[in-house]
Structure formats: C-alpha cells, structure tokens
Design a protein around this motif. Structure first.
Motif, mmCIF file in Angstrom:
data_model
loop_
_atom_site.group_PDB
_atom_site.id
_atom_site.type_symbol
_atom_site.label_atom_id
_atom_site.label_comp_id
_atom_site.label_asym_id
_atom_site.label_seq_id
_atom_site.Cartn_x
_atom_site.Cartn_y
_atom_site.Cartn_z
ATOM 1 N N GLN A 52 6.788 6.097 1.963
ATOM 2 C CA GLN A 52 6.600 7.394 1.310
ATOM 3 C C GLN A 52 5.177 7.387 0.772
ATOM 4 O O GLN A 52 4.782 6.475 0.043
ATOM 5 C CB GLN A 52 7.611 7.575 0.171
ATOM 6 N N SER A 53 4.357 8.363 1.165
ATOM 7 C CA SER A 53 2.958 8.412 0.733
ATOM 8 C C SER A 53 2.674 9.697 -0.017
ATOM 9 O O SER A 53 3.174 10.768 0.343
ATOM 10 C CB SER A 53 2.018 8.319 1.938
ATOM 11 N N THR A 54 1.886 9.563 -1.072
ATOM 12 C CA THR A 54 1.478 10.703 -1.887
ATOM 13 C C THR A 54 -0.039 10.702 -1.967
ATOM 14 O O THR A 54 -0.637 9.695 -2.355
ATOM 15 C CB THR A 54 2.064 10.592 -3.319
ATOM 16 N N PRO A 55 -0.683 11.806 -1.578
ATOM 17 C CA PRO A 55 -2.145 11.853 -1.706
ATOM 18 C C PRO A 55 -2.550 11.876 -3.175
ATOM 19 O O PRO A 55 -1.856 12.446 -4.014
ATOM 20 C CB PRO A 55 -2.524 13.156 -1.001
ATOM 21 N N LEU A 56 -3.657 11.220 -3.479
ATOM 22 C CA LEU A 56 -4.201 11.233 -4.834
ATOM 23 C C LEU A 56 -5.297 12.294 -4.865
ATOM 24 O O LEU A 56 -6.337 12.144 -4.223
ATOM 25 C CB LEU A 56 -4.774 9.862 -5.199
ATOM 26 N N LEU A 57 -5.031 13.367 -5.576
ATOM 27 C CA LEU A 57 -5.971 14.473 -5.668
ATOM 28 C C LEU A 57 -6.494 14.586 -7.094
ATOM 29 O O LEU A 57 -5.722 14.539 -8.054
ATOM 30 C CB LEU A 57 -5.294 15.790 -5.263
ATOM 31 N N SER A 58 -7.817 14.758 -7.216
ATOM 32 C CA SER A 58 -8.402 14.949 -8.543
ATOM 33 C C SER A 58 -7.991 16.324 -9.060
ATOM 34 O O SER A 58 -7.441 17.144 -8.324
ATOM 35 C CB SER A 58 -9.927 14.860 -8.461
ATOM 36 N N SER A 95 1.007 4.796 -1.599
ATOM 37 C CA SER A 95 2.126 4.629 -0.657
ATOM 38 C C SER A 95 3.123 3.617 -1.194
ATOM 39 O O SER A 95 2.745 2.585 -1.756
ATOM 40 C CB SER A 95 1.610 4.148 0.703
ATOM 41 N N THR A 96 4.388 3.930 -1.008
ATOM 42 C CA THR A 96 5.479 3.033 -1.374
ATOM 43 C C THR A 96 6.170 2.609 -0.086
ATOM 44 O O THR A 96 6.519 3.450 0.744
ATOM 45 C CB THR A 96 6.491 3.748 -2.294
ATOM 46 N N PRO A 128 13.479 8.702 -0.755
ATOM 47 C CA PRO A 128 13.542 8.718 -2.221
ATOM 48 C C PRO A 128 14.200 9.999 -2.728
ATOM 49 O O PRO A 128 14.019 11.074 -2.154
ATOM 50 C CB PRO A 128 12.073 8.662 -2.641
ATOM 51 N N ASP A 129 15.004 9.867 -3.796
ATOM 52 C CA ASP A 129 15.643 11.046 -4.378
ATOM 53 C C ASP A 129 14.606 11.864 -5.163
ATOM 54 O O ASP A 129 13.455 11.440 -5.349
ATOM 55 C CB ASP A 129 16.831 10.638 -5.269
ATOM 56 N N ASP A 130 14.995 13.040 -5.612
ATOM 57 C CA ASP A 130 14.061 13.954 -6.288
ATOM 58 C C ASP A 130 13.459 13.324 -7.548
ATOM 59 O O ASP A 130 12.266 13.489 -7.825
ATOM 60 C CB ASP A 130 14.761 15.267 -6.647
ATOM 61 N N LEU A 146 6.971 9.335 -8.769
ATOM 62 C CA LEU A 146 5.846 8.953 -7.906
ATOM 63 C C LEU A 146 4.703 9.970 -8.022
ATOM 64 O O LEU A 146 3.529 9.594 -8.038
ATOM 65 C CB LEU A 146 6.304 8.810 -6.459
ATOM 66 N N ASP A 147 5.052 11.255 -8.114
ATOM 67 C CA ASP A 147 4.026 12.289 -8.305
ATOM 68 C C ASP A 147 3.306 12.099 -9.643
ATOM 69 O O ASP A 147 2.084 12.245 -9.726
ATOM 70 C CB ASP A 147 4.631 13.695 -8.237
ATOM 71 N N LEU A 148 4.061 11.766 -10.688
ATOM 72 C CA LEU A 148 3.449 11.523 -12.002
ATOM 73 C C LEU A 148 2.516 10.318 -11.934
ATOM 74 O O LEU A 148 1.382 10.357 -12.429
ATOM 75 C CB LEU A 148 4.549 11.294 -13.055
#
Length: 181
Positions: free
Chosen positions: A14-20, A30-31, A39-41, A47-49
């Motif tokens: 699961q990948s989340t982009p890091l945006l300024s 990435s996890t 991953p659940d909600d 992860l977003d936090l």
C-alpha cells in the motif's frame, strides 16, 4: 522491483504519496505486507496522517536547507563586496547583523551567517562620540519623513583607530504607519 519484493516475501503493498502543503511531491510512503491484504479504512486514515506528518517534516527540512544556503550566499556576497547588512527591529530592539557588518564596526567574529549577537547599543557604542548625535538625529528624521536613510560617519574600533562608513537603509512600517524595522 517486483522480483525483489516477491523474493523478500512481500505479497501486498500500500503506497501513499507524500505531498507538501503546496501540493509538491516530496516522496512516497509504502507499507509492505507478507500476506495478501487490503488495509481497512482506519488503517488508511492513520497511514494518511503519517504521510502528512512525514511530508511536513521533509518539507521543513528542505526549506531549512534552502534558507541556510541562501544565508551563506548572502554572507559571501556581502563579505566579497565589503558591505555589511543589518536589520533593526525597532519594536523589540533586536538586531540581525551579517558578519561583515560586525567586522566593519571593528568586532572580531568568526561567524559567517546572520547573527543576533550584537545590538543597537553595540552599534551606537562604536559610532564616534562626536558623530552619534547627528547620526541618530538623521535616523529619526528619515524614520518620520519615510525617506531612505543615507549618512556618512566615523566609527572607533577597540584599538582606537577611526574608520569612515556610509550607512544606507529604509524603514518599514506597520498598517498604522508606525516604523517597525
């Protein structure tokens, strides 16, 4: 990368982009999971936090590095041109000097960046006693008239040698029209 991850036992990513805060891409978080899963909600929210905090930290570090490099360039330019730069916060009384400004006033300094080490009274203490009343009067006149400051005066170094300086500057005002810097 897929072959390496499969060989390492990764079965889900699961990948989340890091945006300024301005939307600039600064990296990827990435996890990796050893078993197939989604991953659940709540996990995705966490992860977003985490990604937001990581992006803020990265952006802050990049901003600080850019600021340090800019200060170094400013100090080198001022030193090469043999000019000193300073800022005087009239409200707080704090000053910010380049090392070259300190050297022009006869202070020994090894710093190469802007410094809050010196004060307005340090500057005034180096102005020749015969010149100080006129220099401060000119400062006040320019502050009130909102005209640029330019004045030539003498400074006395600790070894008692006398040196001529030309100071130039402008005052900055707040919304009420009061001089603040």
């Amino acid at each position: 990368a897929l072959k390496i991850q499969l060989k390492a036992g990764v079965r889900a990513v699961q990948s989340t982009p890091l945006l300024s805060r301005s939307g600039k891409f600064v990296g990827m978080f990435s996890t990796h999971y050893k078993t197939p899963c989604r991953p659940d909600d709540r996990s995705l929210q966490l992860l977003d936090l985490l990604a937001r905090q990581a992006a803020d930290i990265i952006e802050q570090a990049q901003t600080q590095a850019t600021l340090r490099a800019s200060e170094e360039r400013l100090a080198l330019a001022a030193s090469g041109a043999q000019i000193g730069l300073f800022e005087w916060n009239i409200v707080t009384g704090k000053t910010l000097w380049t090392a070259q400004h300190a050297r022009l006033l006869g202070f020994l300094t090894t710093t190469t960046t802007l410094s809050e080490k010196y004060s307005y009274s340090d500057w005034a203490g180096r102005v020749h006693p015969e010149d100080l009343p006129q220099v401060e009067a000119q400062l006040r006149r320019c502050m009130v008239s909102r005209r640029p400051y330019k004045y030539e005066y003498r400074v006395v170094w600790p070894d008692k040698s006398v040196h001529w300086l030309v100071s130039r500057g402008i005052f900055l005002y707040d919304a009420k029209g009061e001089p603040v810097r």
